[in-house]
Design a protein around this motif. Structure first.
Motif, PDB file in Angstrom:
ATOM      1  N   GLN A 107     -31.519 -80.217 -88.927  1.00 53.28           N
ATOM      2  CA  GLN A 107     -30.450 -81.116 -88.526  1.00 53.28           C
ATOM      3  C   GLN A 107     -29.858 -81.787 -89.768  1.00 53.28           C
ATOM      4  OE1 GLN A 107     -33.569 -81.179 -87.247  1.00 53.28           O
ATOM      5  NE2 GLN A 107     -33.517 -81.525 -85.057  1.00 53.28           N
TER       6      GLN A 107
ATOM      7  N   PHE B 157     -27.840 -88.655 -78.707  1.00 53.33           N
ATOM      8  CA  PHE B 157     -28.781 -89.769 -78.669  1.00 53.33           C
ATOM      9  C   PHE B 157     -28.233 -90.794 -77.688  1.00 53.33           C
ATOM     10  CE2 PHE B 157     -29.719 -87.766 -82.639  1.00 53.33           C
ATOM     11  CZ  PHE B 157     -31.081 -87.931 -82.804  1.00 53.33           C
ATOM     12  N   SER B 158     -29.112 -91.421 -76.946  1.00 51.79           N
ATOM     13  CA  SER B 158     -28.706 -92.387 -75.937  1.00 51.79           C
ATOM     14  C   SER B 158     -29.449 -93.697 -76.138  1.00 51.79           C
ATOM     15  CB  SER B 158     -29.028 -91.865 -74.536  1.00 51.79           C
ATOM     16  OG  SER B 158     -28.388 -90.637 -74.310  1.00 51.79           O
TER      17      SER B 158
ATOM     18  N   LEU C 177     -24.855 -88.018 -88.909  1.00 51.69           N
ATOM     19  CA  LEU C 177     -24.645 -87.982 -87.468  1.00 51.69           C
ATOM     20  C   LEU C 177     -23.163 -88.146 -87.177  1.00 51.69           C
ATOM     21  CD1 LEU C 177     -27.599 -90.337 -86.485  1.00 51.69           C
ATOM     22  CD2 LEU C 177     -27.564 -87.843 -86.363  1.00 51.69           C
TER      23      LEU C 177
END
Length: 123
Positions: free
Chosen positions: A53, A79-80, A114
């Motif tokens: 990643q 992502f949460s 990200l």
């Protein structure tokens, strides 16, 4: 070539390599890395190319990030954030999530490798 032993590496070896028709060749030359970040292996010179990643590669000194795999084979991981029902400070929790979802946090999120999503929050 080195790739992660995590879910991203499993995705590469079971989905991407077969889809590209290179699974057999990669099974002979690629190495799954179990105990450290792939970027560290590349930086040390134990592999010439590494897949992991972006956020895992960016902080590793001594490597050059050359780009993401093509969109056609890219797998996105989201992502949460959530707040438990027994939170001690609901407002502080909401404020933190709102900040992380704000345009103000976007540059820091991008610097970490990200991609920020800036949807409106439900509250």
């Amino acid at each position: 070539m080195a790739y992660s032993a995590s879910a991203s590496g499993t995705y590469l070896s079971t989905e991407v390599f077969p889809k590209l028709g290179i699974a057999e060749q990669m099974s002979k030359t690629a190495r799954k890395i179990y105990s450290e970040r792939v970027g560290t292996v590349v930086a040390r010179g134990d592999a010439e190319l590494g897949f992991q990643q972006v956020s895992e590669l960016m902080p590793i000194p001594g490597i050059d990030f050359i780009g993401e795999i093509p969109a056609e084979v890219q797998q996105t991981v989201l992502f949460s954030a959530g707040i438990t029902s027994n939170v001690s400070s609901l407002d502080a929790s909401r404020d933190l999530i709102a900040y992380l979802a704000s345009p103000k946090a976007a540059p820091t999120i991008q610097k970490a490798g990200l991609k920020p999503l800036l949807p409106p929050l439900p509250w």
